[in-house]
Design a protein around this motif. Structure first.
Motif, PDB file in Angstrom:
ATOM      1  N   VAL A 229      40.267  39.591  29.565  1.00  0.00           N
ATOM      2  CA  VAL A 229      40.500  41.040  29.535  1.00  0.00           C
ATOM      3  C   VAL A 229      41.055  41.528  30.866  1.00  0.00           C
ATOM      4  O   VAL A 229      41.994  42.345  30.913  1.00  0.00           O
ATOM      5  N   GLU A 230      40.502  41.029  31.976  1.00  0.00           N
ATOM      6  CA  GLU A 230      40.988  41.442  33.296  1.00  0.00           C
ATOM      7  C   GLU A 230      42.438  41.028  33.502  1.00  0.00           C
ATOM      8  O   GLU A 230      43.235  41.775  34.082  1.00  0.00           O
ATOM      9  N   ASP A 231      42.805  39.834  33.047  1.00  0.00           N
ATOM     10  CA  ASP A 231      44.201  39.395  33.163  1.00  0.00           C
ATOM     11  C   ASP A 231      45.127  40.326  32.398  1.00  0.00           C
ATOM     12  O   ASP A 231      46.193  40.717  32.890  1.00  0.00           O
ATOM     13  N   MET A 232      44.733  40.690  31.176  1.00  0.00           N
ATOM     14  CA  MET A 232      45.561  41.595  30.376  1.00  0.00           C
ATOM     15  C   MET A 232      45.677  42.966  31.033  1.00  0.00           C
ATOM     16  O   MET A 232      46.749  43.576  31.058  1.00  0.00           O
ATOM     17  N   LEU A 233      44.593  43.440  31.595  1.00  0.00           N
ATOM     18  CA  LEU A 233      44.621  44.733  32.282  1.00  0.00           C
ATOM     19  C   LEU A 233      45.511  44.684  33.520  1.00  0.00           C
ATOM     20  O   LEU A 233      46.256  45.631  33.801  1.00  0.00           O
ATOM     21  N   ASP A 234      45.437  43.572  34.255  1.00  0.00           N
ATOM     22  CA  ASP A 234      46.277  43.443  35.454  1.00  0.00           C
ATOM     23  C   ASP A 234      47.752  43.432  35.093  1.00  0.00           C
ATOM     24  O   ASP A 234      48.580  44.042  35.786  1.00  0.00           O
ATOM     25  N   VAL A 235      48.127  42.743  34.018  1.00  0.00           N
ATOM     26  CA  VAL A 235      49.525  42.737  33.588  1.00  0.00           C
ATOM     27  C   VAL A 235      49.973  44.143  33.228  1.00  0.00           C
ATOM     28  O   VAL A 235      51.077  44.581  33.581  1.00  0.00           O
ATOM     29  N   SER A 236      49.114  44.880  32.530  1.00  0.00           N
ATOM     30  CA  SER A 236      49.447  46.258  32.172  1.00  0.00           C
ATOM     31  C   SER A 236      49.622  47.116  33.428  1.00  0.00           C
ATOM     32  O   SER A 236      50.554  47.922  33.517  1.00  0.00           O
ATOM     33  N   ARG A 237      48.741  46.928  34.418  1.00  0.00           N
ATOM     34  CA  ARG A 237      48.850  47.695  35.667  1.00  0.00           C
ATOM     35  C   ARG A 237      50.144  47.351  36.402  1.00  0.00           C
ATOM     36  O   ARG A 237      50.805  48.229  36.972  1.00  0.00           O
ATOM     37  N   ILE A 238      50.503  46.058  36.430  1.00  0.00           N
ATOM     38  CA  ILE A 238      51.729  45.635  37.123  1.00  0.00           C
ATOM     39  C   ILE A 238      52.950  46.252  36.454  1.00  0.00           C
ATOM     40  O   ILE A 238      53.857  46.756  37.119  1.00  0.00           O
ATOM     41  N   ARG A 239      52.997  46.216  35.122  1.00  0.00           N
ATOM     42  CA  ARG A 239      54.159  46.755  34.397  1.00  0.00           C
ATOM     43  C   ARG A 239      54.325  48.244  34.595  1.00  0.00           C
ATOM     44  O   ARG A 239      55.439  48.764  34.609  1.00  0.00           O
ATOM     45  N   THR A 240      53.217  48.966  34.725  1.00  0.00           N
ATOM     46  CA  THR A 240      53.286  50.420  34.903  1.00  0.00           C
ATOM     47  C   THR A 240      53.266  50.834  36.368  1.00  0.00           C
ATOM     48  O   THR A 240      53.242  52.022  36.679  1.00  0.00           O
ATOM     49  N   GLY A 241      53.281  49.848  37.270  1.00  0.00           N
ATOM     50  CA  GLY A 241      53.273  50.151  38.703  1.00  0.00           C
ATOM     51  C   GLY A 241      51.968  50.722  39.192  1.00  0.00           C
ATOM     52  O   GLY A 241      51.934  51.424  40.205  1.00  0.00           O
ATOM     53  N   LYS A 242      50.874  50.421  38.505  1.00  0.00           N
ATOM     54  CA  LYS A 242      49.570  50.992  38.859  1.00  0.00           C
ATOM     55  C   LYS A 242      48.591  49.956  39.388  1.00  0.00           C
ATOM     56  O   LYS A 242      47.387  50.177  39.401  1.00  0.00           O
ATOM     57  N   LEU A 243      49.115  48.785  39.798  1.00  0.00           N
ATOM     58  CA  LEU A 243      48.234  47.776  40.383  1.00  0.00           C
ATOM     59  C   LEU A 243      47.718  48.301  41.723  1.00  0.00           C
ATOM     60  O   LEU A 243      48.490  48.536  42.648  1.00  0.00           O
ATOM     61  N   SER A 244      46.418  48.503  41.802  1.00  0.00           N
ATOM     62  CA  SER A 244      45.845  49.123  43.003  1.00  0.00           C
ATOM     63  C   SER A 244      45.615  48.081  44.085  1.00  0.00           C
ATOM     64  O   SER A 244      45.079  47.003  43.836  1.00  0.00           O
ATOM     65  N   ILE A 245      46.050  48.409  45.303  1.00  0.00           N
ATOM     66  CA  ILE A 245      45.817  47.578  46.485  1.00  0.00           C
ATOM     67  C   ILE A 245      45.046  48.435  47.482  1.00  0.00           C
ATOM     68  O   ILE A 245      45.541  49.475  47.925  1.00  0.00           O
ATOM     69  N   ARG A 246      43.832  48.005  47.815  1.00  0.00           N
ATOM     70  CA  ARG A 246      42.988  48.775  48.735  1.00  0.00           C
ATOM     71  C   ARG A 246      42.707  47.935  49.976  1.00  0.00           C
ATOM     72  O   ARG A 246      41.714  47.195  50.026  1.00  0.00           O
ATOM     73  N   PRO A 247      43.583  47.984  50.963  1.00  0.00           N
ATOM     74  CA  PRO A 247      43.406  47.137  52.150  1.00  0.00           C
ATOM     75  C   PRO A 247      42.234  47.581  53.014  1.00  0.00           C
ATOM     76  O   PRO A 247      41.938  48.782  53.133  1.00  0.00           O
ATOM     77  N   LYS A 248      41.591  46.596  53.590  1.00  0.00           N
ATOM     78  CA  LYS A 248      40.544  46.854  54.583  1.00  0.00           C
ATOM     79  C   LYS A 248      40.494  45.637  55.504  1.00  0.00           C
ATOM     80  O   LYS A 248      40.997  44.555  55.171  1.00  0.00           O
ATOM     81  N   GLY A 249      39.909  45.795  56.669  1.00  0.00           N
ATOM     82  CA  GLY A 249      39.866  44.713  57.637  1.00  0.00           C
ATOM     83  C   GLY A 249      38.867  43.633  57.256  1.00  0.00           C
ATOM     84  O   GLY A 249      37.722  43.932  56.944  1.00  0.00           O
ATOM     85  N   PHE A 250      39.308  42.378  57.251  1.00  0.00           N
ATOM     86  CA  PHE A 250      38.386  41.255  57.060  1.00  0.00           C
ATOM     87  C   PHE A 250      39.036  39.989  57.608  1.00  0.00           C
ATOM     88  O   PHE A 250      40.234  39.949  57.889  1.00  0.00           O
ATOM     89  N   TYR A 362      51.538  34.452  37.719  1.00  0.00           N
ATOM     90  CA  TYR A 362      52.334  35.685  37.662  1.00  0.00           C
ATOM     91  C   TYR A 362      51.599  36.827  38.363  1.00  0.00           C
ATOM     92  O   TYR A 362      52.170  37.536  39.206  1.00  0.00           O
ATOM     93  N   ILE A 363      50.330  37.015  38.025  1.00  0.00           N
ATOM     94  CA  ILE A 363      49.539  38.072  38.648  1.00  0.00           C
ATOM     95  C   ILE A 363      49.376  37.811  40.144  1.00  0.00           C
ATOM     96  O   ILE A 363      49.495  38.721  40.970  1.00  0.00           O
ATOM     97  N   SER A 364      49.139  36.548  40.505  1.00  0.00           N
ATOM     98  CA  SER A 364      48.958  36.198  41.921  1.00  0.00           C
ATOM     99  C   SER A 364      50.189  36.558  42.733  1.00  0.00           C
ATOM    100  O   SER A 364      50.089  37.139  43.824  1.00  0.00           O
ATOM    101  N   GLU A 365      51.371  36.210  42.218  1.00  0.00           N
ATOM    102  CA  GLU A 365      52.597  36.516  42.965  1.00  0.00           C
ATOM    103  C   GLU A 365      52.780  38.021  43.110  1.00  0.00           C
ATOM    104  O   GLU A 365      53.187  38.510  44.172  1.00  0.00           O
ATOM    105  N   GLN A 366      52.502  38.779  42.041  1.00  0.00           N
ATOM    106  CA  GLN A 366      52.649  40.234  42.118  1.00  0.00           C
ATOM    107  C   GLN A 366      51.690  40.841  43.145  1.00  0.00           C
ATOM    108  O   GLN A 366      52.047  41.777  43.867  1.00  0.00           O
ATOM    109  N   ILE A 367      50.489  40.302  43.220  1.00  0.00           N
ATOM    110  CA  ILE A 367      49.518  40.790  44.209  1.00  0.00           C
ATOM    111  C   ILE A 367      50.010  40.506  45.626  1.00  0.00           C
ATOM    112  O   ILE A 367      49.961  41.374  46.509  1.00  0.00           O
TER     113      ILE A 367
END
Length: 408
Positions: A229-250, A362-367
């Motif tokens: 389910v998470e993979d399918m959701l991530d693909v949907s987010r990537i296609r709609t440009g809504k893949l969230s990236i929340r950077p923080k220091g680590f 595919y998801i990894s490269e987009q991230i």
């Protein structure tokens, strides 16, 4: 409405009074008369303008009208200009014949017949305007044809993309139905087995050890469903440009070390292990959850396709980038498939049955791309594969390294 075509007329005579008289005779709102007193002046005008008609006096000092006409017929720009000769000489047939031989369309004798001259000039002006209108229509038709061809090409591309999208949808539904069915069947069978024990009053089947094993099996099946389910959701987010990236220091090194430890049990179950050969401390601003998702996918693939051989992991700085490498010694990937595996619904080894939707890389490269980085693969068939993830380091860290190198 299109603007009115102005026909340019060239009149050539060595006598100014003749030019004035002819100019007054053939003037009109749709015409522009250009006079010349010599063949040389006429040639200069011919090179500068496009004329609908040239009226040439035959008897001129220097280059006469016949010689000028022969020059006009020899030039591409002036070859098709209609020529009318004017002569004060008698109506000898040989003189007129020479004019026609030089390319004339008509021959006028002085004194000029006013009505005849006006009528003939109007005919040539009308012909010129009609030809220009036809040229514009042909250009419009050509432009329309080119636009239609371009539109047709776009439609063909769109059709190809649509057909590809339909095939991808069908493939996706086929893969999803297969992959979802596996953990669901496991859960259904477990539920049926437990109901059978309950119906028979076989409570011994629910001892502490057996219940613990049941829960572990349930968790594995549920986690498989969650991952799908998470993979399918991530693909949907990537296609709609809504893949969230929340950077923080680590620290990337700490993250990788923890992942290697977490995957130790999975590697042990496959009679192999993961070697953390190099682990440099690299502090950066990235989305820790997403980067962990990428690296976990690479480690899972390395164990899956590594043919039970050790997996090597390295974390180091490479210029302005932090690099994490995951290397296996398994089946490898040929050069033709090294780009294919980063596409949707593709697997590292399509001929081998393996779980998942073929979306991990595919998801990894987009991230990684969303972080401003890149992911590379170096491999050969039978020689394993090395996946390298490059992530940009903070500018402050780069400057600090440069300062240390300079002081050293």
């Amino acid at each position: 409405m299109p603007s009115q075509t102005i026909a340019k007329l060239l009149i050539v005579d060595d006598l100014p009074e003749n030019l004035l008289a002819l100019d007054a005779l053939i003037q009109g709102p749709d015409r522009e008369v250009h006079p010349a007193q010599s063949a040389e002046q006429a040639l200069s005008l011919l090179l500068e303008h496009e004329f609908a008609l040239a009226i040439l006096d035959v008897q001129m000092p220097g280059m006469n009208g016949f010689e000028l006409a022969e020059l006009m017929r020899g030039m591409e720009k002036t070859r098709s200009i209609p020529i009318v000769f004017v002569s004060a000489a008698g109506r000898e047939m040989n003189y007129a014949f020479k004019g026609y031989e030089s390319g004339a369309v008509d021959f006028l004798h002085k004194p000029l017949d006013t009505l005849a001259v006006k009528s003939k000039v109007s005919v040539f002006v009308d012909l010129f305007c009609q030809r220009k209108a036809l040229d514009r229509q042909l250009q419009a038709l050509e432009s329309s044809r080119a636009e239609q061809e371009q539109l047709l090409a776009q439609l063909q591309v769109a059709r190809g993309e649509l057909e590809r999208a339909v095939r991808m949808r069908d493939d996706f539904m086929s893969i999803v139905s297969h992959e979802v069915r596996t953990p669901l069947n496991g859960l259904i069978l477990e539920a049926q087995l437990r109901r059978m024990h309950l119906n028979r009053g076989n409570l011994a089947a629910f001892s502490e050890d057996k219940l613990k094993a049941m829960v572990e099996r349930d968790e594995r099946q549920i986690n498989s469903l969650i991952r799908l389910v998470e993979d399918m959701l991530d693909v949907s987010r990537i296609r709609t440009g809504k893949l969230s990236i929340r950077p923080k220091g680590f620290d990337l090194g700490v993250l990788v070390k923890g992942l290697v430890e977490n995957f130790a049990a999975q590697a042990g179950a496959l009679d192999t292990h993961i070697e953390l050969e190099r682990c440099q401390a690299l502090q950066g601003e990235w989305d820790e959850f997403r980067i962990e998702q990428v690296l976990a996918n690479l480690l899972s693939n390395a164990l899956r396709y590594g043919e039970r051989k050790p997996v090597r992991v390295r974390v180091f700085e490479d210029g302005a980038m932090a690099c994490v490498q995951v290397q296996d010694a398994g089946i490898g990937i040929d050069s033709q498939n090294q780009r294919r595996i980063f596409q949707q619904f593709e697997r590292v080894a399509a001929q081998q049955a393996s779980g998942g939707l073929g979306l991990g890389l595919y998801i990894s490269e987009q991230i990684v791309l969303a972080h401003g980085g890149r992911i590379e693969v170096h491999s050969a068939v039978g020689q394993g594969a090395t996946f390298s993830v490059y992530l940009p380091l903070p500018v402050v860290l780069q400057q600090s390294d440069q300062t240390q190198a300079t002081s050293a």
